[in-house]
Write an enzyme that holds these catalytic residues in place. Structure first.
Site, mmCIF file in Angstrom:
data_model
loop_
_atom_site.group_PDB
_atom_site.id
_atom_site.type_symbol
_atom_site.label_atom_id
_atom_site.label_comp_id
_atom_site.label_asym_id
_atom_site.label_seq_id
_atom_site.Cartn_x
_atom_site.Cartn_y
_atom_site.Cartn_z
ATOM 1 N N HIS A 23 2.384 60.083 74.444
ATOM 2 C CA HIS A 23 1.343 60.023 73.423
ATOM 3 C C HIS A 23 0.075 60.750 73.869
ATOM 4 O O HIS A 23 -0.896 60.843 73.121
ATOM 5 C CB HIS A 23 1.034 58.542 73.131
ATOM 6 C CG HIS A 23 0.195 58.295 71.928
ATOM 7 N ND1 HIS A 23 -1.087 57.811 72.005
ATOM 8 C CD2 HIS A 23 0.449 58.472 70.604
ATOM 9 C CE1 HIS A 23 -1.597 57.687 70.785
ATOM 10 N NE2 HIS A 23 -0.686 58.077 69.920
ATOM 11 N N HIS A 25 -10.602 57.233 64.568
ATOM 12 C CA HIS A 25 -9.402 57.419 65.383
ATOM 13 C C HIS A 25 -9.704 57.636 66.870
ATOM 14 O O HIS A 25 -8.807 57.552 67.695
ATOM 15 C CB HIS A 25 -8.617 58.621 64.831
ATOM 16 C CG HIS A 25 -7.221 58.743 65.340
ATOM 17 N ND1 HIS A 25 -6.841 59.703 66.247
ATOM 18 C CD2 HIS A 25 -6.107 58.016 65.082
ATOM 19 C CE1 HIS A 25 -5.558 59.575 66.514
ATOM 20 N NE2 HIS A 25 -5.086 58.551 65.828
#
Length: 678
Positions: free
Chosen positions: A418, A579
């Site tokens: 990720h 985010h």
């Protein structure tokens, strides 16, 4: 060992979706944006039923005392009632005042019925495939598709049940009809329902009810080396929409005997049966044909200038002088595209490495990597094929890049990568490495509405560690205790990330015990992992003020005496999706600031490769501190999360701070104006 309290992960996430619903109800938000928030809520809930409800159902069956499943269902039902109220009592009347008459459960006039008949025969009929149901029916309702259950009364007291498909996305969900008194908008399924007599001409009476089935989205991947990862994911994707049904939504009024018959015929015995409204898949509301600048957010033109970079100088030349940072979407993402484009044509660049977690549909970054490979450079890309709901697009791009000569690597099945980083390695005496490290995906599509921070740097030691990490990832294996990699600058999950964050919190605790100034400010999307939460509880008990901005899941319970009385949590929902992940430690007046890809979730800490990194450039460090300060002082779009997991509005005076607008002004030059607000 101390006993601490934690919120339930899934109930916490549902309260985030409730916060989205609050924006839909907020009449200060432009009308089209309120409609989009309803769409986002509906889309989020569909994903929850695909991803989390199967887990909750399984736990409930194994542990009767576990009431999270029932609590989640009750919370969703309350939210859906509020959803319907907002739509019918607020949104639809507001549309009518603008001349858009949205026919929602309303009677269709003769003139509109005439149009509907014409439209049915010219545009819809060829897509409809009615099926009569019986015990031998092999019809399989697809995931999240809407169907009409048709109950037919036939001559001689016979009764039959049929099902009719709603052909979306082949056709638009909403049809606009111009009439003398304005424009009417009607659901596609209502146009079909008006004309069911054409499909069933022998019926004496016809009753119609909408239904939708949601299915488990989990991919059943095996940790085997013998099968190519892309092939395995592709095989599982073809099965995803045929997964176990987790929910069936049905329209009120569907007789119980017919409901039970449908459950038996479609084998939905393990699914939650939810009596919803007449209309499903209201995520489609975002495509409602009423778009107008007057009912949308005012434009915020993206800032084109980046401090520290002046053309005609190349970006790479600028990076040899100082670090740069892009704050998307406030500042142009062209700088990030330029990094890859310059790497593709720069003769001194010999190797390029990058991770790609969610690839843009028409990715300019992927095109640049293909060009770089064709220009003779060694290009290595880790494409994460297990990025949920983006697997097919990622596979498509991986194949394209591989065909062009790019070396494609994938993580092992039980581990996701990720991390968000890229590296250009040059034949250069003093600046061999140029790189970028980010909080969000290298995706120019989502960069238009996700707030993220991207560091561009030539820091040799940090980028040497990034190269070391790429070398490990190319081996395609899970980290083991014998894998010892030394990271002085990078914080890498599976290696040193958790321990390093614990050390940083412990240092604040030591300072508190010594009577020195302390403080912790952290911004995350999700906060779940108990070891790090417990460490924050420990910091609170040491008297340290801990400020948390957590967008979605938050298991930490704030404001509890003896546990978290010095911890406060805010949640921000506005025009952009928050985010970024940022971590600020006071450090006795010498603050250390980190950014990165890692939320503090179990999956991020224990089952993924994540990378966080320090910000060394003093001006950029101050930028992030200022931005987090603006967000913490938001009194317009932020809410408190209290000790009962409620979203609590913040009482603001007339000079309330809306952080996203303030950050936009801050980054486009109005620095003095912003700082006067504190």
């Amino acid at each position: 060992m101390e006993s601490f309290r934690y919120f339930n992960r899934d109930i916490s996430w549902l309260t985030f979706n409730e916060r989205v619903l609050m924006e839909a109800a907020n009449e200060a938000v432009p009308l089209m944006e309120r409609i989009r928030f309803l769409s986002i809520y509906s889309s989020n809930l569909d994903e929850f039923y695909r991803v989390r409800m199967p887990y909750l159902q399984k736990n409930a069956m194994q542990d009767a005392a576990n009431n999270a499943f029932l609590e989640a269902e009750a919370l969703v039902n309350r939210q859906l009632d509020e959803f319907g109220r907002i739509l019918s009592k607020s949104i639809i009347p507001a549309l009518s005042r603008l001349g858009f008459h949205f026919l929602y459960k309303e009677h269709i006039s003769e003139s509109i019925a005439a149009f509907a008949k014409h439209y049915f025969y010219t545009q819809i009929a060829g897509f409809l495939q009615p099926v009569y149901l019986n015990d031998k029916t092999s019809f399989f309702p697809e995931n999240n598709q809407i169907y009409i259950v048709v109950v037919l009364e036939l001559p001689n007291d016979r009764e039959k049940i049929a099902i009719v498909n709603i052909p979306v996305p082949q056709l638009d969900r909403f049809v606009k009809i111009k009439q003398p008194d304005g424009e009417y908008i009607i659901f596609l399924e209502d146009l079909i329902r008006c004309n069911l007599g054409a499909l069933f001409p022998d019926a004496i009476d016809i009753k119609a009810f909408n239904i939708k089935v949601t299915r488990d989205a989990e991919l059943d991947l095996l940790d085997e080396d013998g099968e190519d990862m892309a092939e395995q994911v592709e095989k599982q994707l073809s099965k995803r929409d045929f997964g176990l049904a987790t929910r069936m939504l049905y329209e009120p009024g569907l007789p119980l005997r017919h409901l039970q018959y449908i459950v038996n015929v479609f084998d939905l015995k393990k699914a939650s049966l939810v009596e919803g409204g007449r209309y499903h898949n209201l995520k489609d509301l975002s495509s409602l044909p009423v778009a107008s600048p007057a009912i949308s957010y005012p434009a915020w033109p993206t800032a084109q200038h980046l401090e520290g970079f002046e053309e005609p100088e190349t970006l790479f030349a600028a990076l040899t002088r100082r670090d740069l940072m892009v704050h998307a979407p406030y500042q142009t993402y062209d700088t990030i595209l330029r990094f890859f484009n310059e790497a593709a044509i720069d003769r001194s660049v010999q190797e390029i490495y990058t991770t790609m977690y969610r690839v843009a549909y028409d990715s300019k970054i992927a095109h640049a990597l293909i060009t770089a490979a064709k220009n003779g450079k060694k290009v290595t890309v880790l494409v994460e094929l297990k990025a949920r709901f983006d697997e097919a697009n990622n596979i498509r791009w991986a194949k394209k890049m591989k065909t062009a000569g790019v070396k494609i690597i994938h993580s092992v099945n039980a581990l996701k990568v990720h991390a968000k980083l890229a590296l250009a390695k040059r034949k250069h005496e003093t600046h061999a490495y140029l790189g970028l490290l980010a909080t969000g995906n290298l995706n120019e599509g989502t960069a238009r509405f996700y707030t993220d921070h991207i560091l561009l740097t030539a820091h040799p030691a940090m980028l040497k560690e990034a190269e070391q990490l790429f070398g490990f990832l190319s081996k395609k294996k899970k980290p083991e205790k014998i894998d010892v990699m030394s990271f002085e600058h990078l914080l890498v999950a599976q290696f040193n990330l958790q321990n390093r964050f614990i050390e940083l919190i412990d240092r604040e605790i030591d300072h508190a015990k010594s009577g020195l100034p302390t403080g912790i400010t952290i911004k995350l999307n999700n906060l779940e992992e108990e070891v790090l939460i417990n460490k924050l509880y420990e910091a609170s008990n040491a008297g340290i003020k801990v400020n948390l901005i957590v967008r979605s899941i938050c298991r930490l319970v704030p404001g509890v005496p003896g546990q978290s009385e010095n911890i406060r949590v805010k949640r921000i929902v506005d025009r952009y999706l928050e985010h970024g992940r940022v971590f600020i430690f006071h450090n006795n007046g010498q603050p250390e600031v980190f950014m990165g890809s890692a939320d503090w979730m179990n999956r991020n800490i224990y089952r993924r490769i994540e990378v966080c990194f320090p910000i060394y450039h003093e001006d950029l460090k101050q930028q992030l501190i200022d931005i987090l300060s603006l967000q913490w002082n938001d009194t317009v779009q932020a809410v408190w999360i209290d000790e009962r997991l409620h979203n609590v509005a913040i009482t603001a005076n007339s000079d309330g701070v809306r952080s996203q607008e303030a950050i936009y002004q801050y980054l486009t030059g109005a620095v003095e104006h912003i700082r006067k607000t504190f």
